[in-house]
Design a protein around this motif. Sequence first.
Motif, short mmCIF file in Angstrom:
data_model
loop_
_atom_site.label_atom_id
_atom_site.label_comp_id
_atom_site.label_asym_id
_atom_site.label_seq_id
_atom_site.Cartn_x
_atom_site.Cartn_y
_atom_site.Cartn_z
N MET A 153 0.76 -1.30 0.12
CA MET A 153 0.01 0.21 -0.04
C MET A 153 0.73 1.16 0.12
N ASP A 154 1.95 1.12 0.56
CA ASP A 154 2.89 2.46 0.61
C ASP A 154 3.39 2.55 -0.92
N LYS A 155 3.55 1.81 -1.68
CA LYS A 155 3.84 1.92 -2.97
C LYS A 155 2.47 2.16 -4.03
N GLY A 156 1.38 2.40 -3.16
CA GLY A 156 0.20 2.76 -4.22
C GLY A 156 -0.41 1.45 -4.59
N ILE A 157 0.07 0.14 -4.22
CA ILE A 157 -0.60 -1.01 -4.85
C ILE A 157 -1.78 -1.51 -3.87
N VAL A 158 -2.96 -1.91 -4.71
CA VAL A 158 -4.00 -2.59 -4.14
C VAL A 158 -3.58 -3.95 -3.84
N PRO A 159 -3.21 -4.36 -2.45
CA PRO A 159 -3.26 -5.94 -2.09
C PRO A 159 -4.68 -6.49 -2.31
N ILE A 160 -4.83 -7.55 -3.34
CA ILE A 160 -6.10 -8.37 -3.15
C ILE A 160 -5.77 -9.71 -2.88
N THR A 161 -6.55 -10.01 -1.74
CA THR A 161 -6.13 -11.33 -1.01
C THR A 161 -7.42 -12.14 -1.00
N THR A 162 -7.04 -13.61 -0.26
CA THR A 162 -8.32 -14.41 -0.17
C THR A 162 -8.98 -14.21 1.02
N GLY A 163 -10.44 -14.37 1.13
CA GLY A 163 -11.13 -14.50 2.16
C GLY A 163 -11.03 -15.86 2.75
N PHE A 164 -11.59 -16.06 3.98
CA PHE A 164 -11.97 -17.62 4.12
C PHE A 164 -10.79 -18.44 4.59
N ILE A 165 -9.69 -18.15 4.28
CA ILE A 165 -8.54 -19.28 4.64
C ILE A 165 -7.52 -18.39 5.35
N GLY A 166 -6.89 -19.30 6.26
CA GLY A 166 -5.31 -18.97 6.87
C GLY A 166 -4.61 -20.20 6.85
N ALA A 167 -3.48 -20.12 7.93
CA ALA A 167 -2.61 -21.23 7.83
C ALA A 167 -2.15 -21.51 9.32
N THR A 168 -2.08 -22.61 9.54
CA THR A 168 -1.21 -22.98 10.87
C THR A 168 0.09 -22.42 10.85
N PRO A 169 0.75 -22.05 11.89
CA PRO A 169 2.23 -21.83 11.87
C PRO A 169 3.15 -22.63 11.21
N GLU A 170 2.72 -23.99 10.96
CA GLU A 170 3.29 -24.95 10.20
C GLU A 170 3.20 -24.86 8.52
N GLY A 171 2.13 -24.08 8.39
CA GLY A 171 1.78 -23.72 6.97
C GLY A 171 0.58 -24.58 6.55
N ALA A 172 0.01 -25.29 7.28
CA ALA A 172 -1.24 -26.21 6.85
C ALA A 172 -2.46 -25.31 6.46
N ILE A 173 -3.09 -25.33 5.48
CA ILE A 173 -4.31 -24.09 5.13
C ILE A 173 -5.37 -24.70 6.21
N THR A 174 -6.00 -23.64 6.61
CA THR A 174 -7.14 -23.75 7.38
C THR A 174 -8.17 -22.84 6.75
N THR A 175 -9.78 -23.23 7.20
CA THR A 175 -10.38 -22.20 6.88
C THR A 175 -11.57 -21.95 8.13
N LEU A 176 -11.85 -20.68 7.99
CA LEU A 176 -12.31 -19.88 9.02
C LEU A 176 -13.65 -20.21 9.45
N GLY A 177 -14.40 -20.90 8.69
CA GLY A 177 -15.97 -21.22 8.99
C GLY A 177 -16.78 -20.67 8.48
N ARG A 178 -18.11 -20.61 8.86
CA ARG A 178 -19.11 -20.00 8.32
C ARG A 178 -18.81 -18.46 8.19
N GLY A 179 -19.28 -17.98 7.28
CA GLY A 179 -19.06 -16.32 7.14
C GLY A 179 -17.51 -15.88 7.00
N GLY A 180 -16.73 -17.11 6.60
CA GLY A 180 -15.23 -17.09 6.64
C GLY A 180 -14.64 -15.87 5.99
N SER A 181 -15.16 -15.32 4.77
CA SER A 181 -14.40 -14.11 3.88
C SER A 181 -14.97 -12.86 4.54
N ASP A 182 -16.17 -12.83 5.19
CA ASP A 182 -16.51 -11.60 5.92
C ASP A 182 -15.59 -11.33 7.23
#
Length: 303
Positions: A186-215
């Motif tokens: 954002m400091d460079k004026g770029i719009v970061p476009i990212t995924t809703g609904f998902i995260g990852a454990t500290p080890e890098g395994a993909i997780t989902t945030l459950g119902r309404g996850g993207s919000d």
Amino acid sequence: MSKTLVMKFGGTSVGSVDALKNAIQIIRDAKKDWERVVVVTSAMSGVTNLLLDSAASASHGKVDSLPAAESSLREKHFAAADALIKDESLREQTKSEINALIFSLVDLCKAIAVLGEASPRAMDTVASLGERMSVRLLAAVVHDAGIPAHGIESTEFIVTNANFQNAHPDFNVTTEKTRGKLNPLMDKGIVPITTGFIGATPEGAITTLGRGGSDYSAAIIGAVLPANDVWIWTDVDGVMTTDPRIAPDAQTLPEISYGEIAELAYYGAKVLHSKTIRPVVEAGIGLRICNTFNLSHPGTRLI
């Protein structure tokens, strides 16, 4: 201090060529008023259900529907890429990255079929693919439309526990990582476009945030940056007085309190999930629900 806006687009808001054209316009307009904009995208409408159905069939040993799922995913994403990305090398690169994700669905489903079961962890990996395809498509179409944009998976900065299918973020680590990944863009004026609904454990395994996850993702990002406002773009004008399918004279509420929206969600109204908005409430950040297909409507503001 520059103002920051987080905007989240639901599945129908990125689900077709026309919807994506509206999303591009919304992002362009937002960039005029806000120095710093982050965009969170859902999977294209219908995609997550298709992915989960494919995995469920595979867990019963059935993989005969996979070729149809494959071609449907390809058709949906490629048609939008062909229509909206003029730069040939960007278009081909985007399609090739989406194609690789479609192939990983096939591999995952075949593995599930061999095992005869799908663990919660495997289901989260399958469910994440829709957002991961969508973020590549949206970042490319926005960038091609002349708005500097960069796609980044939220697995790089939303760190959660290993409670697959309903993971809980570690807010301290997430704050540090989110700022570290998004602020330089954002400091460079770029719009970061990212995924809703998902995260990852500290080890890098993909997780989902459950119902309404993207919000929930949008609320987490808004809270930890922190943003001034979070806007949720959907396919209705905002929060309605009642279900418009039951009462055609239902009105859109210009504003509603956090307590009222939590109560509506509790009683099953298809509005924001109360868990979803808690980070925003606690951080004292403004929240709006707006309609991607009715840009002149002010939507509902939460107070």
